[in-house]
Scaffold this motif. Sequence first.
Motif, PDB file in Angstrom:
ATOM      1  N   LEU A  20      -0.417  -9.192   3.849  1.00 10.08           N
ATOM      2  CA  LEU A  20       0.324  -8.367   2.885  1.00 10.08           C
ATOM      3  C   LEU A  20       0.608  -6.984   3.477  1.00 10.08           C
ATOM      4  N   GLN A  23       3.326  -7.166   6.026  1.00  9.61           N
ATOM      5  CA  GLN A  23       4.644  -7.260   5.393  1.00  9.61           C
ATOM      6  C   GLN A  23       5.125  -5.899   4.912  1.00  9.61           C
ATOM      7  N   TYR A 112       4.442 -16.076   4.806  1.00 11.90           N
ATOM      8  CA  TYR A 112       3.227 -15.760   4.043  1.00 11.90           C
ATOM      9  C   TYR A 112       2.874 -16.888   3.081  1.00 11.90           C
ATOM     10  N   SER A 121      -4.830 -15.322  -1.990  1.00 11.97           N
ATOM     11  CA  SER A 121      -3.969 -14.287  -2.565  1.00 11.97           C
ATOM     12  C   SER A 121      -4.677 -13.603  -3.718  1.00 11.97           C
TER      13      SER A 121
ATOM     14  N   ALA B  77       4.477 -10.953  -6.013  1.00 15.69           N
ATOM     15  CA  ALA B  77       4.342 -10.284  -4.718  1.00 15.69           C
ATOM     16  C   ALA B  77       3.410 -11.065  -3.795  1.00 15.69           C
ATOM     17  N   VAL B  78       2.378 -11.685  -4.334  1.00 19.42           N
ATOM     18  CA  VAL B  78       1.455 -12.431  -3.472  1.00 19.42           C
ATOM     19  C   VAL B  78       1.819 -13.913  -3.418  1.00 19.42           C
ATOM     20  N   LEU B  90       6.456  -9.930  -1.377  1.00 22.29           N
ATOM     21  CA  LEU B  90       6.664  -8.498  -1.257  1.00 22.29           C
ATOM     22  C   LEU B  90       8.109  -8.196  -0.872  1.00 22.29           C
TER      23      LEU B  90
END
Lengths: 244, 193, 255
Positions: A20, A23, A112, A121, B77-78, B90
Amino acid sequence: MLTYEPGDSVGHRVGARSKLLLQAAFAGAAFAHTDPVGLAALTGLALALLALAATPPRAVFAEYRGVLPFLAAAPAIESFRLGAPWVDPAAAVGPALAAYRTLLLLALVAAYVRTTPVRESEAAVARLVPGKPGRLLGLGVGLVFRLLPVLQADLARTREAMAVRLGDRRPLRERIRLVATAGLTRALSRTDRLAVALRARCLSWNPTPPEATFGRADALALLLAVALLAWAAWDVWPALGVGG
Amino acid sequence: MSTATEDVDLVGEEIAANIARAALFAALTGVFAYVSFQLPVTSVPFTLQVLGVFLAGVFLGPVWGVASMVLYVVAGAVGAPVFAYGSAGLGSLFGQWGGYLWSYPLAAGIVGIGVHGRGELADPGHVGLGRLVGAMAAATLVIYAFGTLGYAIVGDVSLVTALVAAALPFVPAEAIKAAATVAIVRSDAVTAR
Amino acid sequence: MIETRDLTHRYGPSEGRGEPETESSADPDAPASPVALRDVSLTVPDGEFLVLAGANGSGKSTLVRHFNGLLTPTTGEVLVDDDPVGDDLVAARTRVGMVFQEPRDCFVAATVARDVAFGPENLGLDRAEIDRRVERALAAVNMAGRGDERIDRLSGGEQERVAVAGALAMEPSHLVLDEPFTGLDESARASVLAHLRDLHREGTGIVLVTHDLRDVLDPADRLVILADGAVAVDGAPDAAVDALADLPVRRPERC
């Protein structure tokens, strides 16, 4: 649809938090360097990252095919002129670069999602946000993942039933109301049951923290993220007017 | 097997119920994101996400309505496929349409405050039509302001282009969603305490 | 041991779903609120296999939700191992495990082991202990080695067993099951029941809430029947069954 694909690529071994962060750093660099050279460099990096995550660019393209016309709309409209010569290609350059940047960011999303199981996550969220808000956020995100397929099935059934009973001929507002109400009523009683079950199983503010792993792959990902952020700051810092 | 029970800090009944409901409305918004209908005249396909935003504000009130939409954005987002047409990540938050996503928590809060005020939650079925519609109109305004500005800035285009490409074709659909929300709130089928 | 003393439960005015009988309230201006339970005094010793029966709306589910403090009595009290439930909810909820109707609505996680681990994680146990409990709980319901499977791809009977494992992972002394057979076919029903018998044999107390008495009286030590929120019948299964004639429960076929 994008889903997790089990595997043992480098991308799979990097933790969700590091991915994350990477990104976000990539996005920062892409915003700071939305120019042909910068985006070319980032394209190379994105392709390398996709390869490390066992995500073929072909899969990314297939996933976002539907988005491409939307992305193309902005430069097309922007270059349009009311009067001869009607089209001004130069005006389309900026928007086209911006649209391409979005595509790069979406490519990393694909990598991802394909390499990160849901529970990681969830854990990443709980770890990134401290305290009670983090607990609620982690729990809530887990529940969203859990409820999605259930609600999808509910909704699909309702739409099917509506089509069978010629619901298609009803006014649009009425159709939307039917679809939404059916999903909602069933779902509300579901969540009330779920909340009771959560309490019966001692839902607490201070559960055992999720397992943390930090391997060599994570260290490399973090290093890359820092490098990207530094590159982004290099250009943005003077632009902010520091020191004139 | 004994556990040191005094160390376990239980989540209270009200919060447990609310977090489950917040997650529900977040997931519902996510499912709505890939139900698409076509407008009769313009034939622009639109999704129902904003209906989820309205419903979260109406049924959960300002605090948990905002929480619900924060869950929606974070889950997306995840990697939960909850953004328009099942996208996620994201990258979507920083993409052309990211402005819309950022606006949802705020918009749900506006609907919540407009409908319930700041105190105890009111029964949405008994809230006046003017309040409901006013709250949703204000929320729609905020959503489109964020959405259009985001599109203009991130997409590097003029505001006019942003309006043409990302706002005007979809505005009529919002009126229909608002009308559907009123119908849902007023129907006997849904009873949320 | 679970003990209720003169337990009465009245739902708030807004919660009046179903058709529990209403009773005139002491305050004439207050809306009459439905009474779900009235003066129920019941003692469930450790290790007992109790079948709790009654028609829909008779108060069965409401009663068992008091056993671990999910509901608070309007009057009266509830004790688990001689401690009032409200004094230590964590203790009550670890000693009295609960499995609800429609287990698929009650899962927290997408995969089996993650869901079973949810309770122990809330207790803050360390990872090794959590893993041990998950393994044991899954083995007890014949789901060993299937921890990584997705719950939504399991059959109804398997989902029910995962829900039981989720409660067992708290290592309770009593396991309460609310209508566990709803929606299960005959073979799944039989397999869930067989696992409950095994658990009982190993010392776990079982409280089985059901409106369907087929096959469940054989393993039961005791049968309690609720009608209109009060205990109508309480006794050894064979004797109690004779008192069933006028009560709206599905009678066992062999009687």
